[in-house]
Design a protein around this motif. Structure first.
Motif, PDB file in Angstrom:
ATOM      1  N   SER A   1      71.921  77.285  34.641  1.00  0.00           N
ATOM      2  CA  SER A   1      70.671  76.859  35.255  1.00  0.00           C
ATOM      3  C   SER A   1      70.884  75.796  36.328  1.00  0.00           C
ATOM      4  CB  SER A   1      69.720  76.310  34.184  1.00  0.00           C
ATOM      5  OG  SER A   1      70.262  75.150  33.583  1.00  0.00           O
ATOM      6  N   GLY A   2      72.089  75.203  36.384  1.00  0.00           N
ATOM      7  CA  GLY A   2      72.362  74.149  37.348  1.00  0.00           C
ATOM      8  C   GLY A   2      71.938  72.778  36.878  1.00  0.00           C
ATOM      9  N   THR A   3      71.364  72.695  35.701  1.00  0.00           N
ATOM     10  CA  THR A   3      70.956  71.418  35.120  1.00  0.00           C
ATOM     11  C   THR A   3      71.717  71.198  33.816  1.00  0.00           C
ATOM     12  OG1 THR A   3      69.121  72.525  33.998  1.00  0.00           O
ATOM     13  CG2 THR A   3      68.645  71.486  36.119  1.00  0.00           C
ATOM     14  N   TRP A   4      71.667  69.954  33.322  1.00  0.00           N
ATOM     15  CA  TRP A   4      72.314  69.696  32.035  1.00  0.00           C
ATOM     16  C   TRP A   4      71.706  70.588  30.955  1.00  0.00           C
ATOM     17  CZ3 TRP A   4      71.250  63.745  32.214  1.00  0.00           C
ATOM     18  CH2 TRP A   4      72.184  63.120  33.046  1.00  0.00           C
ATOM     19  N   PRO A   5      72.537  71.179  30.115  1.00  0.00           N
ATOM     20  CA  PRO A   5      71.974  71.840  28.930  1.00  0.00           C
ATOM     21  C   PRO A   5      71.432  70.787  27.972  1.00  0.00           C
ATOM     22  CG  PRO A   5      74.366  71.832  28.830  1.00  0.00           C
ATOM     23  CD  PRO A   5      73.995  71.281  30.176  1.00  0.00           C
ATOM     24  N   VAL A   6      70.575  71.228  27.067  1.00  0.00           N
ATOM     25  CA  VAL A   6      69.987  70.335  26.065  1.00  0.00           C
ATOM     26  C   VAL A   6      70.384  70.828  24.684  1.00  0.00           C
ATOM     27  CG1 VAL A   6      67.846  69.425  25.078  1.00  0.00           C
ATOM     28  CG2 VAL A   6      68.020  69.791  27.548  1.00  0.00           C
ATOM     29  N   VAL A   7      70.894  69.930  23.866  1.00  0.00           N
ATOM     30  CA  VAL A   7      71.296  70.252  22.498  1.00  0.00           C
ATOM     31  C   VAL A   7      70.287  69.631  21.543  1.00  0.00           C
ATOM     32  CG1 VAL A   7      73.091  69.973  20.740  1.00  0.00           C
ATOM     33  CG2 VAL A   7      73.730  70.344  23.137  1.00  0.00           C
ATOM     34  N   CYS A   8      69.693  70.455  20.688  1.00  0.00           N
ATOM     35  CA  CYS A   8      68.669  69.994  19.749  1.00  0.00           C
ATOM     36  C   CYS A   8      69.223  69.988  18.326  1.00  0.00           C
ATOM     37  CB  CYS A   8      67.441  70.894  19.826  1.00  0.00           C
ATOM     38  SG  CYS A   8      66.586  70.835  21.411  1.00  0.00           S
ATOM     39  N   LEU A   9      69.117  68.832  17.674  1.00  0.00           N
ATOM     40  CA  LEU A   9      69.659  68.649  16.331  1.00  0.00           C
ATOM     41  C   LEU A   9      68.536  68.256  15.367  1.00  0.00           C
ATOM     42  CD1 LEU A   9      72.856  66.603  17.313  1.00  0.00           C
ATOM     43  CD2 LEU A   9      72.627  69.079  17.047  1.00  0.00           C
ATOM     44  N   PRO A  10      68.277  69.073  14.349  1.00  0.00           N
ATOM     45  CA  PRO A  10      67.132  68.848  13.453  1.00  0.00           C
ATOM     46  C   PRO A  10      67.407  67.826  12.352  1.00  0.00           C
ATOM     47  CG  PRO A  10      68.243  70.877  12.876  1.00  0.00           C
ATOM     48  CD  PRO A  10      68.950  70.351  14.090  1.00  0.00           C
ATOM     49  N   GLY A  11      66.398  67.637  11.510  1.00  0.00           N
ATOM     50  CA  GLY A  11      66.493  66.704  10.403  1.00  0.00           C
ATOM     51  C   GLY A  11      67.244  67.273   9.212  1.00  0.00           C
ATOM     52  N   LEU A  12      67.266  66.508   8.131  1.00  0.00           N
ATOM     53  CA  LEU A  12      68.087  66.789   6.956  1.00  0.00           C
ATOM     54  C   LEU A  12      67.975  68.222   6.445  1.00  0.00           C
ATOM     55  CD1 LEU A  12      69.843  65.917   4.499  1.00  0.00           C
ATOM     56  CD2 LEU A  12      67.708  65.203   3.391  1.00  0.00           C
ATOM     57  N   THR A  13      66.768  68.671   6.143  1.00  0.00           N
ATOM     58  CA  THR A  13      66.583  70.005   5.566  1.00  0.00           C
ATOM     59  C   THR A  13      65.930  70.959   6.553  1.00  0.00           C
ATOM     60  OG1 THR A  13      64.424  69.365   4.660  1.00  0.00           O
ATOM     61  CG2 THR A  13      66.355  69.076   3.231  1.00  0.00           C
ATOM     62  N   ARG A  14      65.882  70.576   7.810  1.00  0.00           N
ATOM     63  CA  ARG A  14      65.189  71.381   8.807  1.00  0.00           C
ATOM     64  C   ARG A  14      66.172  72.273   9.566  1.00  0.00           C
ATOM     65  NH1 ARG A  14      59.869  69.449   8.558  1.00  0.00           N
ATOM     66  NH2 ARG A  14      59.479  71.389   9.688  1.00  0.00           N
ATOM     67  N   ASN A  15      65.665  73.010  10.523  1.00  0.00           N
ATOM     68  CA  ASN A  15      66.497  74.001  11.203  1.00  0.00           C
ATOM     69  C   ASN A  15      66.067  74.159  12.655  1.00  0.00           C
ATOM     70  OD1 ASN A  15      64.371  76.247  11.318  1.00  0.00           O
ATOM     71  ND2 ASN A  15      64.440  75.798   9.118  1.00  0.00           N
ATOM     72  N   ALA A  16      66.719  75.095  13.351  1.00  0.00           N
ATOM     73  CA  ALA A  16      66.490  75.272  14.790  1.00  0.00           C
ATOM     74  C   ALA A  16      65.047  75.620  15.120  1.00  0.00           C
ATOM     75  CB  ALA A  16      67.425  76.359  15.315  1.00  0.00           C
ATOM     76  N   ARG A  17      64.317  76.207  14.171  1.00  0.00           N
ATOM     77  CA  ARG A  17      62.949  76.626  14.461  1.00  0.00           C
ATOM     78  C   ARG A  17      62.038  75.439  14.781  1.00  0.00           C
ATOM     79  NH1 ARG A  17      64.116  79.747   9.982  1.00  0.00           N
ATOM     80  NH2 ARG A  17      62.558  78.788   8.631  1.00  0.00           N
ATOM     81  N   ASP A  18      62.396  74.243  14.319  1.00  0.00           N
ATOM     82  CA  ASP A  18      61.595  73.057  14.626  1.00  0.00           C
ATOM     83  C   ASP A  18      61.447  72.840  16.129  1.00  0.00           C
ATOM     84  OD1 ASP A  18      60.823  72.165  12.145  1.00  0.00           O
ATOM     85  OD2 ASP A  18      62.488  70.781  11.898  1.00  0.00           O
ATOM     86  N   PHE A  19      62.423  73.299  16.902  1.00  0.00           N
ATOM     87  CA  PHE A  19      62.444  73.011  18.338  1.00  0.00           C
ATOM     88  C   PHE A  19      61.944  74.174  19.185  1.00  0.00           C
ATOM     89  CE2 PHE A  19      65.721  70.285  16.447  1.00  0.00           C
ATOM     90  CZ  PHE A  19      65.351  69.042  16.951  1.00  0.00           C
ATOM     91  N   HIS A  20      61.408  75.220  18.557  1.00  0.00           N
ATOM     92  CA  HIS A  20      61.093  76.436  19.298  1.00  0.00           C
ATOM     93  C   HIS A  20      60.162  76.181  20.483  1.00  0.00           C
ATOM     94  CE1 HIS A  20      60.451  80.644  20.132  1.00  0.00           C
ATOM     95  NE2 HIS A  20      59.143  80.503  19.964  1.00  0.00           N
ATOM     96  N   GLU A  21      59.024  75.543  20.250  1.00  0.00           N
ATOM     97  CA  GLU A  21      58.064  75.338  21.332  1.00  0.00           C
ATOM     98  C   GLU A  21      58.626  74.413  22.409  1.00  0.00           C
ATOM     99  OE1 GLU A  21      55.349  77.012  21.653  1.00  0.00           O
ATOM    100  OE2 GLU A  21      55.565  78.021  19.718  1.00  0.00           O
ATOM    101  N   LEU A  22      59.290  73.338  22.005  1.00  0.00           N
ATOM    102  CA  LEU A  22      59.895  72.424  22.979  1.00  0.00           C
ATOM    103  C   LEU A  22      60.989  73.127  23.769  1.00  0.00           C
ATOM    104  CD1 LEU A  22      60.220  69.563  24.171  1.00  0.00           C
ATOM    105  CD2 LEU A  22      61.899  69.116  22.362  1.00  0.00           C
ATOM    106  N   ALA A  23      61.813  73.929  23.094  1.00  0.00           N
ATOM    107  CA  ALA A  23      62.898  74.635  23.775  1.00  0.00           C
ATOM    108  C   ALA A  23      62.347  75.622  24.799  1.00  0.00           C
ATOM    109  CB  ALA A  23      63.770  75.354  22.756  1.00  0.00           C
TER     110      ALA A  23
END
Length: 305
Positions: free
Chosen positions: A30-52
């Motif tokens: 994309s030409g921009t920095w990628p973004v890495v999303c790291l969830p909480g203790l018992t959470r998962n990647a789906r927490d970031f779906h709308e933001l991503a």
């Protein structure tokens, strides 16, 4: 990639051979920095779906990588409970980024994800270009951990989505009066998985509960101030829920003193941890990342751009 879901699944191998998973949103180059999303203790990647989705489709679109730690989401469960540690999970994240040829990125960490970012600052500081800490800092309040122990043991096993939403409201409603019905529904969709029999189960290894249940909260908890101070040269945005029991307002103030360039947002009507897709947060996060990247380019010699 599914055009309706907006992401692709990425599987890779951890250093100890466990099969792990991440979601990939947006274009690879994309030409921009990628973004890495790291969830909480018992959470998962789906927490970031709308933001991503938002970050991958803005005027300055970004590739977004949202991780499932071992024992969460689509990543394999670890037979050794002793491997559910922040240090090992940080190593897993680095392994995933190496498999994706990502050498530097902006990082967004919710709760445990923010602690992993602190560890990454010690292990691989050059990989951190900008940081968003969501309701986490170098000091963790015992009251917040006690609240987590309360709602994880036993983790509710609802018989329907309506029952699941009710259970989450009972556990978190007092701290999250600002949430709408749609917010609670998204929370449940992210937290639970549906079995072939139609049952809803928390989407994490039940052994994770033991890692929190065994904490002795009568003793002072160690802080991470040295790790936090090592991040002083990295652009940082700290987000705190106004009703958070885990990150205190005093700790947020002290973070700003020790990182003078840090930006801070307090989210009204939310506790631990604020939903990053709500209100003005997506736009604020995107603007922070754009500004950090712009300043980084200005500071570099022309031949390095």
């Amino acid at each position: 990639m599914s055009s309706t879901d907006g992401f692709s699944d990425f599987f890779y191998t951890a250093p100890d051979g466990l099969r792990l998973h991440a979601r990939i949103y947006g274009e690879t180059n994309s030409g921009t920095w990628p973004v890495v999303c790291l969830p909480g203790l018992t959470r998962n990647a789906r927490d970031f779906h709308e933001l991503a989705l938002y970050l991958s489709r803005t005027a300055n679109p970004r590739k977004v990588i949202a991780f499932d730690y071992r024992g969460r989401g689509q990543s394999a469960y670890d037979p050794d409970i002793g491997h559910y540690t922040i240090g090992i999970e940080a190593g897993d994240v680095l392994a995933g980024l190496a498999a994706l040829d990502v050498e530097e990125a902006a990082f967004i960490g919710t709760s445990r994800g923010g602690l992993i970012i602190h560890v990454l600052g010690a292990l691989r500081p050059a990989i951190l270009k900008a940081i968003v800490l969501n309701d986490i800092g170098p000091v963790i309040e015992a009251a917040g951990l006690a609240h987590i122990q309360t709602y994880l043991d036993p983790a509710p096993k609802p018989k329907s989505r309506a029952e699941a939403i009710d259970a989450q409201r009972v556990a978190h409603g007092a701290d999250f009066p600002a949430l709408t019905e749609a917010d609670w529904e998204r929370m449940v969709s992210a937290l639970y998985r549906e079995t072939d029999e139609g049952l809803l189960l928390p989407d994490f290894d039940p052994q994770l509960v033991e890692t929190v249940a065994g904490l002795d909260l009568s003793k002072p908890l160690p802080d991470l101030w040295p790790h936090f101070e090592a991040l002083a040269a990295i652009p940082l945005l700290a987000i705190r829920g106004a009703n958070s029991k885990l990150l205190s307002a005093d700790t947020l103030d002290e973070m700003q003193k020790r990182h003078p360039g840090m930006e801070a947002i307090t989210v009204k009507g939310q506790g631990h941890a604020p939903f990053l897709e709500t209100g003005n947060l997506p736009g604020a996060i995107a603007a922070f990342l754009d500004e950090a990247e712009c300043l980084d380019r200005i500071s570099k010699p022309q031949d390095q751009i």
